[in-house]
Write a protein that holds these residues in place. Sequence first.
Motif, PDB file in Angstrom:
ATOM      1  N   LEU A  73       1.154  -1.473   0.584  1.00  0.00           N
ATOM      2  CA  LEU A  73       0.541  -0.180   0.182  1.00  0.00           C
ATOM      3  C   LEU A  73       0.954   1.551   0.085  1.00  0.00           C
ATOM      4  O   LEU A  73       1.777   1.188  -0.023  1.00  0.00           O
ATOM      5  CB  LEU A  73      -1.131  -0.004   1.340  1.00  0.00           C
ATOM      6  CG  LEU A  73      -2.156   1.085   1.571  1.00  0.00           C
ATOM      7  CD1 LEU A  73      -2.699   1.096   0.473  1.00  0.00           C
ATOM      8  CD2 LEU A  73      -2.149   1.462   3.294  1.00  0.00           C
ATOM      9  N   ASP A  74       0.328   1.851  -1.055  1.00  0.00           N
ATOM     10  CA  ASP A  74       0.814   3.230  -0.708  1.00  0.00           C
ATOM     11  C   ASP A  74       0.404   4.623  -0.743  1.00  0.00           C
ATOM     12  O   ASP A  74      -0.936   4.741  -0.876  1.00  0.00           O
ATOM     13  CB  ASP A  74       1.971   3.451  -2.426  1.00  0.00           C
ATOM     14  CG  ASP A  74       3.045   2.950  -2.558  1.00  0.00           C
ATOM     15  OD1 ASP A  74       3.604   2.048  -1.734  1.00  0.00           O
ATOM     16  OD2 ASP A  74       3.317   3.092  -4.033  1.00  0.00           O
ATOM     17  N   VAL A  75       0.325   5.099   0.302  1.00  0.00           N
ATOM     18  CA  VAL A  75      -0.427   6.412   0.549  1.00  0.00           C
ATOM     19  C   VAL A  75       0.523   7.846   0.636  1.00  0.00           C
ATOM     20  O   VAL A  75       2.075   7.917   1.017  1.00  0.00           O
ATOM     21  CB  VAL A  75      -0.621   6.642   2.785  1.00  0.00           C
ATOM     22  CG1 VAL A  75      -1.279   7.839   2.486  1.00  0.00           C
ATOM     23  CG2 VAL A  75      -1.143   5.021   2.383  1.00  0.00           C
ATOM     24  N   ARG A  76      -0.042   8.711  -0.379  1.00  0.00           N
ATOM     25  CA  ARG A  76       0.736   9.482  -0.970  1.00  0.00           C
ATOM     26  C   ARG A  76       0.952  10.927   0.502  1.00  0.00           C
ATOM     27  O   ARG A  76       0.052  11.156   0.992  1.00  0.00           O
ATOM     28  CB  ARG A  76       0.325  10.364  -2.832  1.00  0.00           C
ATOM     29  CG  ARG A  76       0.832   9.236  -3.304  1.00  0.00           C
ATOM     30  CD  ARG A  76      -0.501  10.077  -4.265  1.00  0.00           C
ATOM     31  NE  ARG A  76      -0.305   9.162  -5.135  1.00  0.00           N
ATOM     32  CZ  ARG A  76      -1.131   8.463  -6.572  1.00  0.00           C
ATOM     33  NH1 ARG A  76      -2.512   9.300  -6.598  1.00  0.00           N
ATOM     34  NH2 ARG A  76      -1.039   7.980  -7.663  1.00  0.00           N
ATOM     35  N   GLU A  77       2.230  11.784  -0.055  1.00  0.00           N
ATOM     36  CA  GLU A  77       2.011  12.398   0.582  1.00  0.00           C
ATOM     37  C   GLU A  77       0.550  14.042   0.850  1.00  0.00           C
ATOM     38  O   GLU A  77       0.385  13.714  -0.064  1.00  0.00           O
ATOM     39  CB  GLU A  77       3.358  13.526   0.522  1.00  0.00           C
ATOM     40  CG  GLU A  77       3.536  14.410   2.147  1.00  0.00           C
ATOM     41  CD  GLU A  77       4.336  14.199   2.978  1.00  0.00           C
ATOM     42  OE1 GLU A  77       3.595  13.972   3.920  1.00  0.00           O
ATOM     43  OE2 GLU A  77       5.042  12.848   2.883  1.00  0.00           O
ATOM     44  N   GLY A  78      -0.125  13.967   2.112  1.00  0.00           N
ATOM     45  CA  GLY A  78      -0.695  14.756   1.179  1.00  0.00           C
ATOM     46  C   GLY A  78      -2.269  14.890   0.722  1.00  0.00           C
ATOM     47  O   GLY A  78      -3.734  15.203   0.979  1.00  0.00           O
ATOM     48  N   GLU A  79      -2.647  13.474   0.816  1.00  0.00           N
ATOM     49  CA  GLU A  79      -3.644  13.075   0.569  1.00  0.00           C
ATOM     50  C   GLU A  79      -4.419  12.074   1.552  1.00  0.00           C
ATOM     51  O   GLU A  79      -3.860  12.253   2.502  1.00  0.00           O
ATOM     52  CB  GLU A  79      -3.643  11.651  -0.874  1.00  0.00           C
ATOM     53  CG  GLU A  79      -3.312  10.402  -0.496  1.00  0.00           C
ATOM     54  CD  GLU A  79      -2.875   9.243  -1.131  1.00  0.00           C
ATOM     55  OE1 GLU A  79      -3.912   9.066  -2.391  1.00  0.00           O
ATOM     56  OE2 GLU A  79      -2.957   8.802  -1.155  1.00  0.00           O
ATOM     57  N   ARG A  80      -5.490  12.317   1.200  1.00  0.00           N
ATOM     58  CA  ARG A  80      -6.366  11.512   1.990  1.00  0.00           C
ATOM     59  C   ARG A  80      -6.764   9.608   1.749  1.00  0.00           C
ATOM     60  O   ARG A  80      -7.769  10.185   0.155  1.00  0.00           O
ATOM     61  CB  ARG A  80      -7.942  12.266   2.474  1.00  0.00           C
ATOM     62  CG  ARG A  80      -7.922  13.554   3.860  1.00  0.00           C
ATOM     63  CD  ARG A  80      -9.397  14.148   3.431  1.00  0.00           C
ATOM     64  NE  ARG A  80      -9.958  14.579   2.703  1.00  0.00           N
ATOM     65  CZ  ARG A  80      -9.468  15.767   2.156  1.00  0.00           C
ATOM     66  NH1 ARG A  80      -9.236  16.560   2.891  1.00  0.00           N
ATOM     67  NH2 ARG A  80     -10.689  16.055   1.421  1.00  0.00           N
ATOM     68  N   HIS A  81      -6.486   8.911   2.362  1.00  0.00           N
ATOM     69  CA  HIS A  81      -6.716   7.554   1.731  1.00  0.00           C
ATOM     70  C   HIS A  81      -7.716   6.794   2.942  1.00  0.00           C
ATOM     71  O   HIS A  81      -7.165   6.632   3.843  1.00  0.00           O
ATOM     72  CB  HIS A  81      -5.003   6.996   1.266  1.00  0.00           C
ATOM     73  CG  HIS A  81      -4.803   6.113   0.838  1.00  0.00           C
ATOM     74  ND1 HIS A  81      -3.972   5.794  -0.706  1.00  0.00           N
ATOM     75  CD2 HIS A  81      -5.352   4.725   0.758  1.00  0.00           C
ATOM     76  CE1 HIS A  81      -4.523   4.676  -0.723  1.00  0.00           C
ATOM     77  NE2 HIS A  81      -5.520   3.941  -0.651  1.00  0.00           N
ATOM     78  N   ALA A  82      -9.050   6.086   1.472  1.00  0.00           N
ATOM     79  CA  ALA A  82      -9.897   5.191   3.011  1.00  0.00           C
ATOM     80  C   ALA A  82      -9.008   3.948   2.248  1.00  0.00           C
ATOM     81  O   ALA A  82      -9.314   3.722   1.899  1.00  0.00           O
ATOM     82  CB  ALA A  82     -10.908   5.054   2.761  1.00  0.00           C
ATOM     83  N   LEU A  83      -9.245   2.653   3.832  1.00  0.00           N
ATOM     84  CA  LEU A  83      -8.771   1.475   3.437  1.00  0.00           C
ATOM     85  C   LEU A  83     -10.403   1.165   3.768  1.00  0.00           C
ATOM     86  O   LEU A  83     -11.216   1.504   4.597  1.00  0.00           O
ATOM     87  CB  LEU A  83      -8.530   1.376   4.717  1.00  0.00           C
ATOM     88  CG  LEU A  83      -7.571  -0.348   4.386  1.00  0.00           C
ATOM     89  CD1 LEU A  83      -6.649  -0.635   2.677  1.00  0.00           C
ATOM     90  CD2 LEU A  83      -6.929  -0.101   5.795  1.00  0.00           C
ATOM     91  N   ILE A  84     -10.760  -0.116   2.962  1.00  0.00           N
ATOM     92  CA  ILE A  84     -11.801  -0.250   2.830  1.00  0.00           C
ATOM     93  C   ILE A  84     -12.340  -2.052   2.723  1.00  0.00           C
ATOM     94  O   ILE A  84     -10.699  -2.617   2.185  1.00  0.00           O
ATOM     95  CB  ILE A  84     -12.979   0.557   1.819  1.00  0.00           C
ATOM     96  CG1 ILE A  84     -12.872  -0.423   0.671  1.00  0.00           C
ATOM     97  CG2 ILE A  84     -13.356   2.021   2.407  1.00  0.00           C
ATOM     98  CD1 ILE A  84     -14.221  -0.067  -0.379  1.00  0.00           C
ATOM     99  N   GLY A  85     -13.386  -2.295   3.334  1.00  0.00           N
ATOM    100  CA  GLY A  85     -13.339  -4.061   2.970  1.00  0.00           C
ATOM    101  C   GLY A  85     -14.129  -4.710   3.839  1.00  0.00           C
ATOM    102  O   GLY A  85     -15.081  -3.553   5.006  1.00  0.00           O
TER     103      GLY A  85
END
Length: 261
Positions: free
Chosen positions: A26-38
Amino acid sequence: MTALALRLDGIEKRFGATQVLRGVDLDVREGERHALIGPNGAGKSTLFSLIAGERRASAGRIALRGEDVTRLASAALARRGLARSFQTTSVFANLTVRDNLRCAVLASLGGGAGFVARWLGSKRIDVRATELLDALDLAYAADHAAATLSYAQQRALDLGLALAGGAHTLLLDEPTAGMNRAEAARAIELIRTMTAGKTVLLVEHDMDAVFGLADRVSVLAQGRVIATGTPQVIRADAAVREVYFGAFGQDAQTDAGAPDA
Ligand SMILES: Nc1ncnc2c1ncn2[C@@H]1O[C@H](COP(=O)(O)OP(=O)(O)OP(=O)(O)O)[C@@H](O)[C@H]1O
């Protein structure tokens, strides 16, 4: 190349004979809002606890802003700018709202000698606490015990506690869980404004919150990330729809947290 706030490589987690995570990338970029669902039981909370340093991965690597933090515990991660808010609030119920925030600001400055002197003397702590009270719309309740706040307000305060130390990366665990529609909409707005310019990774079941907040979404299923993309891409992804609808059945499409068409 986009800078990464968080990078997970081949993360595995076993509880005894049970393997919950089977190589999460998993990559989360600087400054982004990233949701993890499942789907329920996919391992989202487990993955969160590994990133937050509350549990150790069985294998794999976690990097925070390029630094290997795989073996660091939560206190060391907090000093490096990673903060976490909880599904159940972590506020001190008997302290006032202001003192909850003062404690969090103070804690972020580190303990040791002079701790009490800093508590009593530092104007900086009061200034930062007041800024947070205003930003959270809780100034009117500053001198009330945190226990007197509604659940949604306590979650807002909890967000303030996570941000008090100036974290650049935030983990939010189901930030709208247990709220009615109006409270959830307000929480989403608050998260937007309070986390502007920061990196956010959130676990969330409420698809309104996911699609209202996230720049990108990753889907965890069978111990792996099976898809990552913009909310629009994830909505349309056949494998994602199969995981949700296969797991919950057709009747559950609109109310079991499945992405809508
Ligand atoms: N401490 C533990 N010991 C053994 N098994 C565990 C432990 N913690 C979690 N599990 C198992 O790991 C799996 C994933 O659980 P986890 O809570 O991470 O999933 P989740 O995706 O967050 O689920 P939900 O959406 O329902 O919160 C489940 O089968 C759970 O029973």
